[in-house]
Design an enzyme around this catalytic site. Structure first.
Site, PDB file in Angstrom:
ATOM      1  N   TRP A 150       0.498  -0.676  -0.177  1.00 33.87           N
ATOM      2  CA  TRP A 150       0.090   0.413  -0.500  1.00 33.87           C
ATOM      3  C   TRP A 150       1.010   0.993   0.167  1.00 33.87           C
ATOM      4  CZ3 TRP A 150      -1.893   3.145   4.946  1.00 33.87           C
ATOM      5  CH2 TRP A 150      -2.727   3.675   4.597  1.00 33.87           C
ATOM      6  N   ASP A 231      -0.336  -5.115  10.196  1.00 36.72           N
ATOM      7  CA  ASP A 231      -1.632  -3.897   9.209  1.00 36.72           C
ATOM      8  C   ASP A 231      -2.526  -4.415   8.987  1.00 36.72           C
ATOM      9  OD1 ASP A 231      -2.421  -2.016   8.076  1.00 36.72           O
ATOM     10  OD2 ASP A 231      -1.246  -1.555   6.572  1.00 36.72           O
ATOM     11  N   LYS A 267     -13.171  -0.913   6.369  1.00 39.46           N
ATOM     12  CA  LYS A 267     -13.484  -2.309   5.267  1.00 39.46           C
ATOM     13  C   LYS A 267     -14.543  -2.478   5.918  1.00 39.46           C
ATOM     14  CE  LYS A 267      -9.793  -0.101   3.365  1.00 39.46           C
ATOM     15  NZ  LYS A 267      -9.133  -0.014   2.007  1.00 39.46           N
TER      16      LYS A 267
HETATM   17  N1  PGU Z   1      -3.708  -0.121   5.575  1.00 37.31           N
HETATM   18  C1  PGU Z   1      -3.931  -1.264   4.006  1.00 37.31           C
HETATM   19  C2  PGU Z   1      -3.425  -2.007   3.697  1.00 37.31           C
HETATM   20  C3  PGU Z   1      -4.901  -0.292   3.454  1.00 37.31           C
HETATM   21  O1  PGU Z   1      -5.187  -1.108   2.170  1.00 37.31           O
HETATM   22  C4  PGU Z   1      -5.417   0.589   4.025  1.00 37.31           C
HETATM   23  C5  PGU Z   1      -6.450   1.384   2.712  1.00 37.31           C
HETATM   24  C6  PGU Z   1      -5.273   1.704   5.178  1.00 37.31           C
HETATM   25  C7  PGU Z   1      -3.840   0.298   5.629  1.00 37.31           C
HETATM   26  C8  PGU Z   1      -5.601   2.723   5.590  1.00 37.31           C
HETATM   27  O2  PGU Z   1      -7.095   2.837   5.539  1.00 37.31           O
HETATM   28  P1  PGU Z   1      -7.673   3.232   6.732  1.00 37.31           P
HETATM   29  O3  PGU Z   1      -8.851   4.104   5.905  1.00 37.31           O
HETATM   30  O4  PGU Z   1      -6.714   4.919   7.546  1.00 37.31           O
HETATM   31  O5  PGU Z   1      -8.377   2.685   7.782  1.00 37.31           O
HETATM   32  N2  PGU Z   1      -6.351   1.632   1.920  1.00 37.31           N
HETATM   33  C9  PGU Z   1      -7.271   1.807   1.026  1.00 37.31           C
HETATM   34  C10 PGU Z   1      -7.851   2.145   0.579  1.00 37.31           C
HETATM   35  C11 PGU Z   1      -8.067   4.278   0.208  1.00 37.31           C
HETATM   36  C12 PGU Z   1      -6.373   4.725   0.578  1.00 37.31           C
HETATM   37  O6  PGU Z   1      -4.987   4.133   0.679  1.00 37.31           O
HETATM   38  O7  PGU Z   1      -5.775   4.950   1.842  1.00 37.31           O
HETATM   39  C13 PGU Z   1      -6.122   1.175  -0.405  1.00 37.31           C
HETATM   40  O8  PGU Z   1      -7.841   0.997  -2.005  1.00 37.31           O
HETATM   41  O9  PGU Z   1      -5.925   1.165  -0.728  1.00 37.31           O
END
Ligand code: PGU
Length: 421
Positions: A150, A231, A267
């Site tokens: 990510w 994570d 999510k």
């Molecule tokens: N860790 C991972 C692996 C993630 O995919 C995401 C969110 C987070 C942490 C952080 O999510 P929080 O909303 O702060 O709880 N990834 C999504 C959402 C969009 C983003 O980039 O924040 C995504 O689409 O990759």
């Protein structure tokens, strides 16, 4: 006396020409959230947003879980709930329940009071607080993150004073795990280094280690005295089961070693905008856990003082009430299953079209995303010609698919692969 229009003109031109921020350059859009910005500007009726990892219903709409609605109604009706500041580390019962959710209520570390949990601003905020704590209080300020990962991981850790290095994770040739590469890189990483692990449903690849591979990873990390930082943004989304998805985290906690876990409820409870998450430290002793907590407060206080209450109260209600919890697991499984159905529909549609290439990874990969293998040029083509929005690395959010738009996507992929290879 100056004419008033002259004064106005001078003011206007002053505003145009001089600013203390004159030298500020236009920043780039975020690689993930910027996709939604571009999507919102497109007026085409068939546009599809497969960028951000956010669940959509079969009708293509955002979903507020029924258990969340019920919990919220109860909170609103409860006149004893107020809007006072929460403690620096958040709602105590929320913290306790969050640790139990990820570690299991019977986890020895919890029973022995060797854990401390602080409520943070969703997964991102939990990682950010963890990063700053590591930067301040841990002897090794290097974190190894998977390649790819990510994108925000690369930005969060340096801000906490922790430098980022990569370990091999994904093999584009097999569209699966590069297990040997991962083990080699962790083996040559310095003793004590922090290792970031996606608890389940790896983002962006959708590729997770098998239970046997997890066991080998755990042994290697422990033998090197490295510090695991999990994570956990998708608990329940990978297999549809909260417990099964927590198994890797629980095996690390079960061996008695120390670790960190960042949890997000964005999510699995659909609480994206409520910004509710938790950071748990599993420590060697209750005494250490207490002191760690005292220092976490010193990290949080000047950062945002204390976290917001509403989202944490919703989580607290769902996790503490048997019926709500049970109903949540059903809703969660429903989301996970709908995504799996979409994997099959997309795979079948491509097979039916005879689209060149191997596409079995669409059904094999896990969680919210498919790492399609489409290149940047093909992604740009699909956006331009088919109004399909996705991240430039070829990741698509399967949660944005439904029976209506899956054929449109298959058509776009077919065209991209046959015309832009
Ligand atoms: N860790 C991972 C692996 C993630 O995919 C995401 C969110 C987070 C942490 C952080 O999510 P929080 O909303 O702060 O709880 N990834 C999504 C959402 C969009 C983003 O980039 O924040 C995504 O689409 O990759």
């Amino acid at each position: 006396m100056m004419a008033s229009h002259q004064v106005t003109m001078e003011k206007t031109s002053a505003r145009k020409e001089s600013s203390v921020w004159q030298g500020v350059e236009q920043g780039p859009e975020d690689p993930i959230l910027g996709v939604t910005v571009a999507f919102n500007k497109d007026n085409h009726p068939d546009k599809v947003n497969l960028g951000v990892g956010a669940y959509r219903t079969e009708e293509g709409k955002p979903l507020v879980l029924d258990v969340v609605r019920r919990a919220e109604a109860a909170i609103v009706a409860d006149r004893s709930v107020n809007k006072e500041y929460l403690p620096i580390i958040g709602l105590a019962s929320f913290c306790k329940l969050s640790a139990q959710l990820i570690l299991g209520a019977d986890c020895p570390a919890i029973v022995e009071k060797r854990t401390t949990t602080v409520q943070c601003l969703s997964g991102t905020g939990s990682l950010r607080v963890g990063a700053e704590f590591i930067g301040k209080h841990y002897h090794q300020t290097i974190i190894y993150i998977p390649d790819p990962t990510w994108g925000n991981h690369n930005k969060i850790f340096p801000l906490g004073g922790v430098s980022v290095r990569k370990y091999r994770y994904y093999d584009p040739a097999t569209r699966g795990l590069d297990f040997q590469g991962m083990m080699e890189d962790l083996h040559s990483a310095p003793s004590g280094a922090v290792v970031l692990l996606h608890a389940c449903a790896h983002n962006p690849t959708g590729v997770d280690p098998t239970p046997e591979q997890w066991e080998q990873i755990r042994r290697l990390i422990r033998s090197k005295k490295q510090l695991p930082f999990f994570d956990s943004a998708y608990q329940g989304f990978a297999s549809g089961s909260l417990d099964r998805d927590a198994a890797p985290v629980r095996s690390f906690a079960g061996d008695g070693g120390e670790m960190l876990i960042a949890q997000s409820y964005a999510k699995n409870l659909g609480l994206y905008g409520e910004r509710v998450g938790a950071l748990t430290f599993v420590c060697g002793s209750p005494d250490v856990a207490k002191r760690v907590e005292s220092q976490l407060k010193l990290v949080i206080r000047p950062m945002y003082s204390n976290p917001p209450g509403h989202g944490a109260r919703i989580v607290e209600a769902v996790l503490s009430d048997k019926q709500l919890f049970q109903d949540w697991t059903v809703e969660l499984k429903g989301m996970a299953d709908r995504i799996i159905t979409m994997r099959h529909k997309l795979f079948d549609a491509l097979k039916q079209k005879g689209t060149p290439g191997r596409w079995s990874h669409i059904v094999k990969q896990i969680g919210m995303f498919t790492f399609t293998g489409l290149n940047k040029d093909q992604v740009v083509f699909m956006t331009k010609e088919y109004h399909i929005y996705m991240t430039a690395d070829g990741r698509i959010s399967m949660a944005g698919l439904n029976s209506k738009n899956v054929h449109h996507l298959a058509e776009a992929i077919h065209a991209a692969v046959t015309r832009r290879s």
